[in-house]
Write an enzyme that holds these catalytic residues in place. Structure first.
Site, mmCIF file in Angstrom:
data_model
loop_
_atom_site.group_PDB
_atom_site.id
_atom_site.type_symbol
_atom_site.label_atom_id
_atom_site.label_comp_id
_atom_site.label_asym_id
_atom_site.label_seq_id
_atom_site.Cartn_x
_atom_site.Cartn_y
_atom_site.Cartn_z
ATOM 1 N N ASN A 1 -9.766 1.853 9.370
ATOM 2 C CA ASN A 1 -9.299 1.473 10.258
ATOM 3 C C ASN A 1 -10.184 1.949 11.578
ATOM 4 O OD1 ASN A 1 -6.994 0.376 12.251
ATOM 5 N ND2 ASN A 1 -5.182 1.159 11.150
ATOM 6 N N THR A 2 -9.388 3.066 11.737
ATOM 7 C CA THR A 2 -10.108 3.962 12.447
ATOM 8 C C THR A 2 -11.103 3.578 13.201
ATOM 9 O OG1 THR A 2 -8.231 6.200 11.640
ATOM 10 C CG2 THR A 2 -10.006 5.735 14.040
ATOM 11 N N ALA B 1 -9.800 4.579 3.524
ATOM 12 C CA ALA B 1 -9.690 6.008 4.300
ATOM 13 C C ALA B 1 -10.678 6.919 4.019
ATOM 14 C CB ALA B 1 -8.539 7.125 4.074
ATOM 15 N N GLY B 2 -10.785 8.124 5.162
ATOM 16 C CA GLY B 2 -11.834 9.001 5.755
ATOM 17 C C GLY B 2 -13.524 7.796 6.154
ATOM 18 N N GLY C 1 -8.493 8.464 8.950
ATOM 19 C CA GLY C 1 -8.772 8.851 10.337
ATOM 20 C C GLY C 1 -9.962 10.234 11.001
ATOM 21 N N LYS D 1 0.823 -1.078 -0.454
ATOM 22 C CA LYS D 1 -0.206 0.166 -0.274
ATOM 23 C C LYS D 1 0.747 1.624 -0.093
ATOM 24 C CE LYS D 1 -3.329 2.622 2.862
ATOM 25 N NZ LYS D 1 -4.021 2.955 4.159
#
Lengths: 266, 65
Positions: A210-211, A188-189, A161, A100
């Site tokens: 992830n977050t 992301a996001g 995040g 990645k």
């Protein structure tokens, strides 16, 4: 339409949910969340560690025990050189040529430096890497990444995040329409399962987050929620949704409605 | 000899990358290495000399997003 398997770089992944391994309250919760998510591909990184510490080793043992594929990242790299060297280091340690690729250009938004990204993608593709570029929804950058050898694109939904969801739905839609056969992953996001479902309904092939799971009050429950949302969004996309309308259209048949001869609007 | 390891100054006796890993207790660990921002393969560590002022990175698997 009939769904097709999610294929990337010649590998088929049964789950269209890819998740990160960072920020969990504990290794045990991480392991349980990965299992609950059904993810077959998880992201990992390389970091500095003192010689006597064993944290990296125990993390790596835990991931191997989960039996999932890993996608190492170049998170935090600020230059082409840093990203390329990190990728080479990751290939040896993780024994995979999947990477990645992140080349970060701005600290506030963790926005990809797309110029460095294209350059690094070319260098790594020529060196035999299978590059998963973390990019924006910019169409011309996407074309250059494909030209550089990328067979998958990972545009951001919103800054890493931030949990904002899909910041530019029109841009993501345009990218999907422009590249109908390139695997596209929103990376992301994503903040909630609804965001993930929305990405899948746009026809994106997968989401990476992830977050949203790791920092949820109950990461394992959230992992389960995302698994269902991704599946629901994909099914919805494949089932060919109705187009939106400006005016109402009754769903109950009008023929045979009682009083239909009596009630007339003035 | 004075070098930098993972961003910190170190006074070391090792003159090769492989010897440095042993000296700093990394010898039995799964690590990836770079010298002056260039990747050094595990097989090349014994033949990779260290020079004063070199910047060495020694990285291990960690959580990532």
């Amino acid at each position: 339409m009939q769904d097709t398997p999610f294929e990337v770089y010649g590998s088929t992944l049964a789950s269209r949910l890819l998740i990160g391994t960072a920020q969990y309250p504990s290794p045990a919760v991480l392991a349980e969340a990965v299992r609950a998510s059904g993810a077959e591909l998880v992201t990992v990184s390389l970091r500095r560690e003192a010689g006597k510490s064993r944290a990296g080793e125990s993390f790596w043992n835990l991931v191997r025990d989960l039996g999932v594929k890993v996608l190492p990242n170049t998170a935090g790299c600020r230059s082409v050189k840093e990203a390329v060297t990190t990728a080479e280091m990751a290939r040896e340690v993780f024994a995979t040529d999947w990477i990645k690729l992140e080349v970060i250009g701005d600290d506030d938004l963790l926005q990809p430096d797309v110029f460095g990204l294209v350059e690094a993608a070319g260098i790594l593709s020529r060196a035999g890497f299978k590059v998963f570029p973390y990019t924006t929804e910019d169409l011309l950058v996407a074309e250059k990444l494909i030209g550089a050898g990328c067979e998958v694109l990972m545009p951001w939904g919103a800054p890493i995040g931030s949990g904002r969801g899909l910041n530019n739905v029109f841009g993501l839609q345009a990218l999907r329409k422009h590249f109908p056969s390139v695997p596209l992953i929103v990376d992301a996001g994503i903040g909630t399962p609804a965001h993930a479902a929305a990405a899948m309904e746009l026809g994106y092939d997968a989401v990476l987050l992830n977050t949203a799971i790791a920092k949820a009050g109950d990461p394992v429950m959230m992992a389960r929620a995302f698994a269902r949302a991704v599946e629901a969004g994909r099914l919805g996309y494949c089932a060919d949704p109705i187009p939106p309308r400006d005016m109402a259209e009754p769903s109950t048949p009008q023929i045979g409605r009682a009083f239909s001869d009596l009630s007339k609007r003035a | 000899m004075q070098i930098r390891v993972n961003g910190k100054a170190h006074e070391v006796a090792a003159t090769t990358l492989a010897a440095l890993l042993a000296e700093l207790d990394y010898h039995d660990k799964l690590v990836a290495t770079a010298v002056n921002q260039s990747f050094v393969r595990a097989v090349d560590r014994p033949s990779t000399p260290l020079n004063p002022g070199d910047a060495v990175e020694i990285l291990v698997p960690r959580q990532g997003g």
